[in-house]
Design a protein around this motif. Structure first.
Motif, PDB file in Angstrom:
ATOM      1  N   ALA A  38       8.312   2.007 -11.008  1.00 58.13           N
ATOM      2  CA  ALA A  38       8.023   1.365  -9.831  1.00 58.13           C
ATOM      3  C   ALA A  38       7.925   2.167  -8.655  1.00 58.13           C
ATOM      4  O   ALA A  38       8.870   2.853  -8.267  1.00 58.13           O
ATOM      5  CB  ALA A  38       8.734  -0.046  -9.468  1.00 58.13           C
ATOM      6  N   PRO A  39       6.817   2.342  -7.998  1.00 62.13           N
ATOM      7  CA  PRO A  39       6.943   3.274  -6.858  1.00 62.13           C
ATOM      8  C   PRO A  39       7.594   2.704  -5.700  1.00 62.13           C
ATOM      9  O   PRO A  39       8.321   1.823  -5.555  1.00 62.13           O
ATOM     10  CB  PRO A  39       5.362   3.203  -6.477  1.00 62.13           C
ATOM     11  CG  PRO A  39       4.887   1.782  -6.701  1.00 62.13           C
ATOM     12  CD  PRO A  39       5.560   1.641  -7.943  1.00 62.13           C
ATOM     13  N   THR A  40       7.963   3.762  -4.728  1.00 70.01           N
ATOM     14  CA  THR A  40       8.900   3.589  -3.678  1.00 70.01           C
ATOM     15  C   THR A  40       8.142   2.519  -2.830  1.00 70.01           C
ATOM     16  O   THR A  40       8.842   1.693  -2.381  1.00 70.01           O
ATOM     17  CB  THR A  40       9.074   4.758  -2.938  1.00 70.01           C
ATOM     18  OG1 THR A  40       9.752   5.639  -3.866  1.00 70.01           O
ATOM     19  CG2 THR A  40       9.830   4.438  -1.559  1.00 70.01           C
ATOM     20  N   LEU A  41       6.905   2.719  -2.287  1.00 70.28           N
ATOM     21  CA  LEU A  41       6.414   1.780  -1.433  1.00 70.28           C
ATOM     22  C   LEU A  41       5.722   0.406  -2.178  1.00 70.28           C
ATOM     23  O   LEU A  41       5.113   0.775  -3.399  1.00 70.28           O
ATOM     24  CB  LEU A  41       5.192   2.620  -0.652  1.00 70.28           C
ATOM     25  CG  LEU A  41       5.600   3.812   0.128  1.00 70.28           C
ATOM     26  CD1 LEU A  41       4.160   4.438   0.809  1.00 70.28           C
ATOM     27  CD2 LEU A  41       6.700   3.411   1.301  1.00 70.28           C
ATOM     28  N   SER A  42       6.046  -0.539  -1.389  1.00 68.83           N
ATOM     29  CA  SER A  42       5.489  -1.716  -1.724  1.00 68.83           C
ATOM     30  C   SER A  42       3.985  -1.962  -1.684  1.00 68.83           C
ATOM     31  O   SER A  42       3.614  -0.978  -0.924  1.00 68.83           O
ATOM     32  CB  SER A  42       6.154  -3.035  -1.235  1.00 68.83           C
ATOM     33  OG  SER A  42       5.818  -3.013   0.485  1.00 68.83           O
ATOM     34  N   HIS A  43       3.460  -2.829  -1.960  1.00 70.50           N
ATOM     35  CA  HIS A  43       1.622  -3.089  -1.829  1.00 70.50           C
ATOM     36  C   HIS A  43       1.543  -2.940  -0.093  1.00 70.50           C
ATOM     37  O   HIS A  43       0.834  -2.419   0.533  1.00 70.50           O
ATOM     38  CB  HIS A  43       1.075  -4.154  -2.475  1.00 70.50           C
ATOM     39  CG  HIS A  43       1.242  -3.918  -3.962  1.00 70.50           C
ATOM     40  ND1 HIS A  43       0.427  -2.761  -4.652  1.00 70.50           N
ATOM     41  CD2 HIS A  43       1.881  -4.967  -4.988  1.00 70.50           C
ATOM     42  CE1 HIS A  43       0.631  -3.295  -5.926  1.00 70.50           C
ATOM     43  NE2 HIS A  43       1.469  -4.060  -6.089  1.00 70.50           N
ATOM     44  N   LEU A  44       2.467  -3.856   0.433  1.00 73.22           N
ATOM     45  CA  LEU A  44       2.286  -3.872   1.911  1.00 73.22           C
ATOM     46  C   LEU A  44       2.488  -2.583   2.634  1.00 73.22           C
ATOM     47  O   LEU A  44       1.796  -2.266   3.334  1.00 73.22           O
ATOM     48  CB  LEU A  44       3.293  -5.178   2.475  1.00 73.22           C
ATOM     49  CG  LEU A  44       3.394  -5.275   3.906  1.00 73.22           C
ATOM     50  CD1 LEU A  44       2.154  -5.865   4.441  1.00 73.22           C
ATOM     51  CD2 LEU A  44       4.430  -6.251   4.244  1.00 73.22           C
ATOM     52  N   GLN A  45       3.561  -1.921   2.223  1.00 74.14           N
ATOM     53  CA  GLN A  45       3.937  -0.717   2.628  1.00 74.14           C
ATOM     54  C   GLN A  45       2.764   0.392   2.614  1.00 74.14           C
ATOM     55  O   GLN A  45       2.537   1.061   3.470  1.00 74.14           O
ATOM     56  CB  GLN A  45       5.291  -0.116   2.293  1.00 74.14           C
ATOM     57  CG  GLN A  45       6.195  -1.164   2.812  1.00 74.14           C
ATOM     58  CD  GLN A  45       7.742  -0.637   2.028  1.00 74.14           C
ATOM     59  OE1 GLN A  45       7.814  -0.345   0.832  1.00 74.14           O
ATOM     60  NE2 GLN A  45       8.675  -0.372   3.023  1.00 74.14           N
ATOM     61  N   VAL A  46       2.302   0.352   1.486  1.00 77.52           N
ATOM     62  CA  VAL A  46       1.196   1.310   1.241  1.00 77.52           C
ATOM     63  C   VAL A  46      -0.230   0.978   2.228  1.00 77.52           C
ATOM     64  O   VAL A  46      -0.622   1.884   3.050  1.00 77.52           O
ATOM     65  CB  VAL A  46       0.539   1.109  -0.132  1.00 77.52           C
ATOM     66  CG1 VAL A  46      -0.666   2.130  -0.430  1.00 77.52           C
ATOM     67  CG2 VAL A  46       1.972   1.762  -1.072  1.00 77.52           C
ATOM     68  N   TRP A  47      -0.478  -0.195   2.380  1.00 79.79           N
ATOM     69  CA  TRP A  47      -1.308  -0.480   3.193  1.00 79.79           C
ATOM     70  C   TRP A  47      -1.144  -0.514   4.595  1.00 79.79           C
ATOM     71  O   TRP A  47      -2.057  -0.052   5.449  1.00 79.79           O
ATOM     72  CB  TRP A  47      -1.954  -2.090   2.999  1.00 79.79           C
ATOM     73  CG  TRP A  47      -2.707  -2.207   1.821  1.00 79.79           C
ATOM     74  CD1 TRP A  47      -2.054  -2.373   0.463  1.00 79.79           C
ATOM     75  CD2 TRP A  47      -4.044  -2.428   1.579  1.00 79.79           C
ATOM     76  NE1 TRP A  47      -3.155  -2.600  -0.194  1.00 79.79           N
ATOM     77  CE2 TRP A  47      -4.437  -2.684   0.374  1.00 79.79           C
ATOM     78  CE3 TRP A  47      -5.255  -2.368   2.648  1.00 79.79           C
ATOM     79  CZ2 TRP A  47      -5.773  -2.485  -0.149  1.00 79.79           C
ATOM     80  CZ3 TRP A  47      -6.393  -2.497   2.003  1.00 79.79           C
ATOM     81  CH2 TRP A  47      -6.735  -2.388   0.730  1.00 79.79           C
ATOM     82  N   LEU A  48       0.208  -0.607   4.898  1.00 83.08           N
ATOM     83  CA  LEU A  48       0.726  -0.155   6.476  1.00 83.08           C
ATOM     84  C   LEU A  48       0.522   1.272   6.762  1.00 83.08           C
ATOM     85  O   LEU A  48       0.234   1.766   7.823  1.00 83.08           O
ATOM     86  CB  LEU A  48       1.941  -0.758   6.653  1.00 83.08           C
ATOM     87  CG  LEU A  48       2.135  -2.164   7.125  1.00 83.08           C
ATOM     88  CD1 LEU A  48       3.523  -2.718   6.746  1.00 83.08           C
ATOM     89  CD2 LEU A  48       1.393  -2.626   7.993  1.00 83.08           C
ATOM     90  N   LEU A  49       0.816   2.009   5.646  1.00 80.20           N
ATOM     91  CA  LEU A  49       0.762   3.337   5.686  1.00 80.20           C
ATOM     92  C   LEU A  49      -0.794   3.869   5.986  1.00 80.20           C
ATOM     93  O   LEU A  49      -1.048   4.546   6.923  1.00 80.20           O
ATOM     94  CB  LEU A  49       1.222   4.343   4.526  1.00 80.20           C
ATOM     95  CG  LEU A  49       0.993   5.854   4.454  1.00 80.20           C
ATOM     96  CD1 LEU A  49       2.056   6.253   5.537  1.00 80.20           C
ATOM     97  CD2 LEU A  49       1.589   6.153   3.222  1.00 80.20           C
ATOM     98  N   ALA A  50      -1.594   3.436   5.474  1.00 75.83           N
ATOM     99  CA  ALA A  50      -3.212   3.433   5.457  1.00 75.83           C
ATOM    100  C   ALA A  50      -3.612   3.199   6.801  1.00 75.83           C
ATOM    101  O   ALA A  50      -4.401   3.780   7.529  1.00 75.83           O
ATOM    102  CB  ALA A  50      -4.072   2.699   4.364  1.00 75.83           C
ATOM    103  N   LEU A  51      -3.057   1.833   7.217  1.00 73.87           N
ATOM    104  CA  LEU A  51      -3.255   1.315   8.496  1.00 73.87           C
ATOM    105  C   LEU A  51      -2.658   2.416   9.534  1.00 73.87           C
ATOM    106  O   LEU A  51      -3.522   2.695  10.641  1.00 73.87           O
ATOM    107  CB  LEU A  51      -2.904  -0.014   8.783  1.00 73.87           C
ATOM    108  CG  LEU A  51      -2.987  -0.861  10.046  1.00 73.87           C
ATOM    109  CD1 LEU A  51      -4.483  -0.910  10.551  1.00 73.87           C
ATOM    110  CD2 LEU A  51      -2.369  -1.935  10.276  1.00 73.87           C
ATOM    111  N   SER A  52      -1.529   2.676   9.586  1.00 77.50           N
ATOM    112  CA  SER A  52      -0.956   3.870  10.482  1.00 77.50           C
ATOM    113  C   SER A  52      -2.012   4.956  10.839  1.00 77.50           C
ATOM    114  O   SER A  52      -2.158   5.362  11.800  1.00 77.50           O
ATOM    115  CB  SER A  52       0.433   4.244  10.120  1.00 77.50           C
ATOM    116  OG  SER A  52       0.808   5.153  10.924  1.00 77.50           O
ATOM    117  N   VAL A  53      -2.318   5.540   9.507  1.00 73.95           N
ATOM    118  CA  VAL A  53      -3.293   6.887   9.530  1.00 73.95           C
ATOM    119  C   VAL A  53      -4.520   6.611  10.534  1.00 73.95           C
ATOM    120  O   VAL A  53      -5.106   7.067  11.217  1.00 73.95           O
ATOM    121  CB  VAL A  53      -3.661   7.367   8.174  1.00 73.95           C
ATOM    122  CG1 VAL A  53      -4.800   8.238   8.215  1.00 73.95           C
ATOM    123  CG2 VAL A  53      -2.293   7.936   7.674  1.00 73.95           C
TER     124      VAL A  53
END
Length: 310
Positions: A38-53
Motif C-alpha cells: 500500500a502506498p504511503t499517500l492515500s487517494h485523497l493525499q495524492v490528489w491534494l499533492l497534485a492540487l498543491s502543485v
C-alpha cells in the motif's frame, strides 16, 4: 461567466492540468502497480499533492502577468486579462491566496508522512517563481532552466513522498524501476520545457529588447538562439531514440511505435521549421507544437502501462 473564463485563462488552466495530471499518472500507473505494498499517500493525499502543485503554479502565472502588465499591454494586448476582466487590485490578494493555500497543503502532506523537510520543496518553488518573475527571467537560460526544473520536479514529488522506498522490504527491482522512470520523465520534462521556454523568448524578443532584458535571443540574436533550441531538441530526439532502441531490443514493439509516431515524428516535424522561423507567429506555432509533444510524452505513462497488460 466572463470573469470565470478570464480567471482560468489567467492561471493557464491547461498547463495546470498537464502538471497535476502528470503527477497523478505517475503515482497510479508507475508507483502503485510496482511498489508491491500500500502506498504511503492515500487517494485523497495524492490528489491534494497534485492540487498543491497546481495552486503554486497558478500563483506563479498570476505573479508573472501582474509584473509584466505594462509590457504585455504594449506588445501582447490581446492576452492581457488583468485590468480588464479581472481587477489589478485583486491580483495581489489572489497571488497570496494561491501560494498560501498551495504551501499550506504541502506542509500538511509533509507532516502527514513524517518528513517536514519536504515542505521546503513547496516554499522554495514559490520563492523561485517569484524571483523568476521579478528578475531571473531577464537573463539568458537562467529563467528558462528554473521553469524547466520546476516542471521536472512534478515527477520527483510522488517519489519524494513515497517514504517506503527507503525501506528494505521493498524489492530492489521495484525501487530501480520507479527511480529509473522518475529520472526519464523528469529529464524529458526538463529538456522539452527548456526548448519551449527558449522559443517563447524568441516570440517575445521585440518586447525583451525594448525592456532591456538579457534573454538568449537578445544576447545572441534570434538566429543563433533558434539553432541552440534546435540542437537541444535534437539531443532530446537522440535520447528518445536510445530508449526506442531498448524497447525494440526487449520486444516492447508497441512502446517503440508509439514513441516513433507521437514523439519522434512530431519532434522531427518541429525541428526543421525551428531553424527557419522568422516571426512571432512562427515561434508561436513552435511553442504550441512543443506543448502537444509534451502531452504525448506524459501520455506514455498510462499507455505503456496498458501495453504491458496486453
Amino acid at each position: 461567466m466572463h470573469k470565470t473564463i478570464a480567471f482560468f485563462k489567467l492561471i493557464r488552466w491547461l498547463n495546470l492540468l498537464v502538471a497535476g495530471g502528470s503527477l497523478l499518472l505517475f503515482q497510479y500507473f508507475i508507483i502503485v502497480p510496482v511498489i508491491g505494498i500500500a502506498p504511503t499517500l492515500s487517494h485523497l493525499q495524492v490528489w491534494l499533492l497534485a492540487l498543491s502543485v497546481m495552486l503554486i503554479m497558478a500563483g506563479g502565472n498570476v505573479i508573472n502577468d501582474f509584473l509584466d502588465l505594462s509590457q504585455d499591454e504594449k506588445y501582447k494586448p490581446q492576452n492581457v486579462i488583468l485590468g480588464k476582466a479581472i481587477s489589478i487590485n485583486f491580483a495581489p490578494y489572489l497571488i497570496v491566496f494561491l501560494n498560501v493555500l498551495g504551501v499550506g497543503i504541502g506542509l500538511w502532506l509533509a507532516y502527514s508522512v513524517g518528513n517536514l523537510k519536504l515542505a521546503n520543496v513547496f516554499l522554495i518553488s514559490v520563492l523561485l517563481l517569484w524571483q523568476y518573475s521579478v528578475t531571473l527571467k531577464k537573463y539568458a537560460l537562467v529563467g528558462n532552466a528554473i521553469v524547466a526544473g520546476l516542471c521536472a520536479l512534478v515527477f520527483l514529488l510522488p517519489v519524494l513522498f513515497e517514504v517506503q522506498l527507503v525501506e528494505k522490504h521493498i524489492a530492489p527491482e521495484a525501487k530501480y524501476f520507479i527511480l529509473t522512470q522518475m529520472k526519464g520523465y523528469a529529464l524529458f520534462a526538463f529538456v522539452i520545457t527548456l526548448v519551449r521556454e527558449i522559443v517563447k523568448d524568441l516570440e517575445d524578443a521585440e518586447a525583451d529588447i525594448a525592456y532591456k532584458y538579457h534573454t538568449l535571443p537578445v544576447w545572441l540574436g534570434t538566429r543563433t538562439s533558434s539553432i541552440i533550441a534546435g540542437v537541444i531538441q535534437l539531443i532530446l530526439m537522440i535520447g528518445i531514440g536510445v530508449v526506442m532502441y531498448v524497447y525494440w531490443q526487449t520486444g516492447l514493439k508497441n512502446n517503440f511505435w508509439y514513441a516513433m509516431l507521437f514523439l519522434q515524428f512530431p519532434l522531427l516535424i518541429n525541428l526543421f521549421p525551428l531553424f527557419v522561423a522568422r516571426n512571432k507567429t512562427d515561434y508561436r506555432v513552435q511553442s504550441v507544437m512543443l506543448k502537444v509533444i509534451m502531452v504525448f510524452g506524459v501520455a506514455t505513462i498510462p499507455v505503456f502501462y496498458l501495453f504491458s497488460k496486453l
